[in-house]
Design an enzyme around this catalytic site. Structure first.
Site, PDB file in Angstrom:
ATOM      1  N   HIS A 112     -32.219 -15.221  -0.626  1.00  0.00           N
ATOM      2  CA  HIS A 112     -31.223 -15.624  -1.607  1.00  0.00           C
ATOM      3  C   HIS A 112     -31.168 -16.947  -1.835  1.00  0.00           C
ATOM      4  CE1 HIS A 112     -29.523 -11.345   0.090  1.00  0.00           C
ATOM      5  NE2 HIS A 112     -30.530 -11.293  -0.726  1.00  0.00           N
ATOM      6  N   SER A 151     -31.417 -14.781   4.028  1.00  0.00           N
ATOM      7  CA  SER A 151     -30.458 -15.365   3.114  1.00  0.00           C
ATOM      8  C   SER A 151     -29.630 -16.558   3.828  1.00  0.00           C
ATOM      9  CB  SER A 151     -29.163 -14.298   3.011  1.00  0.00           C
ATOM     10  OG  SER A 151     -28.062 -14.731   1.827  1.00  0.00           O
ATOM     11  N   ASP A 172     -27.660  -6.916   2.591  1.00  0.00           N
ATOM     12  CA  ASP A 172     -28.865  -6.655   1.986  1.00  0.00           C
ATOM     13  C   ASP A 172     -30.097  -6.574   3.082  1.00  0.00           C
ATOM     14  OD1 ASP A 172     -30.645  -6.364  -0.172  1.00  0.00           O
ATOM     15  OD2 ASP A 172     -30.807  -8.503  -0.653  1.00  0.00           O
TER      16      ASP A 172
END
Length: 205
Positions: A49, A22, A142
């Protein structure tokens, strides 16, 4: 000794690698790809992401730094060696039992679409002990549960050293959620993946 190793120390063939990243992830993926040798041909799937409502341009950018074919997979596209796949923005990217991709617009999980946890779980159920998961820099949790799924199915999990990560939340979440195999700087993760992809290091199937 890990289940993926035999008494000679050689490593059972890895059939797929999944990567979650991310915040700061694009830069670290570039470093990873630059360090992978030409013999590395294991199909690799990056769940990065990204902002949901625009063309990412990420495959074109990453392709400058690797010998692999970089692309965003289409729904029901088969998974092939020598390819580095990047999840398209605003879609969950899953792997079906017949080893093809599946794109989903199901609700975000933990505010994330694509969800690293969902992708890792689907890959773990398909590839089991032949899967390697990598959790890299990121600002949320995540990937933590996804790492646990991979370990539950006897796969292997590598985590970027939190001290090296741009943001350490994702690596720390994975370390807390699963009994990960190694915590490494990105250069050493690349070396480990290269060893998995070296034909001389494989045991006969």
């Amino acid at each position: 000794m890990n289940q993926q190793e035999c008494s000679s120390g050689l490593i059972k063939q890895v059939e797929c690698v999944v990567i979650g990243a991310s915040s700061g992830g694009l830069d670290v993926l570039i470093k990873l790809l630059q360090a992978l040798p030409v013999h590395y041909q294991i199909p690799t799937v990056a769940i990065l992401h990204q902002r949901p409502n625009r063309s990412s341009g990420v495959p074109d950018m990453l392709s400058k730094y690797t010998h692999m074919t970089v692309q965003e997979p289409e729904d029901k596209q088969g998974i092939e060696p020598g390819h580095f796949y990047v999840a398209p923005p605003n879609y969950h990217l899953l792997i079906d039992p017949d080893k093809v991709f599946s794109l989903s617009i199901d609700a975000p999980l933990n505010f994330c679409r694509p969800s690293i946890d969902m992708a890792f779980q689907s890959a773990a159920e398909v590839y089991r002990e032949a899967l390697v998961g990598c959790v890299l820099t990121g600002a949320n949790s995540d990937g933590g549960q996804g790492a646990r799924y991979i370990k539950d199915y006897n796969g292997r999990v590598l985590v970027q050293n939190p001290k090296q990560a741009t943001v350490d939340s994702m690596p720390l979440a994975a370390i807390a959620a699963a009994d990960v195999d190694d915590i490494l700087d990105i250069e050493d993760i690349a070396k480990r993946l290269a060893s998995f992809g070296d034909p001389a290091e494989r045991i006969p199937s």
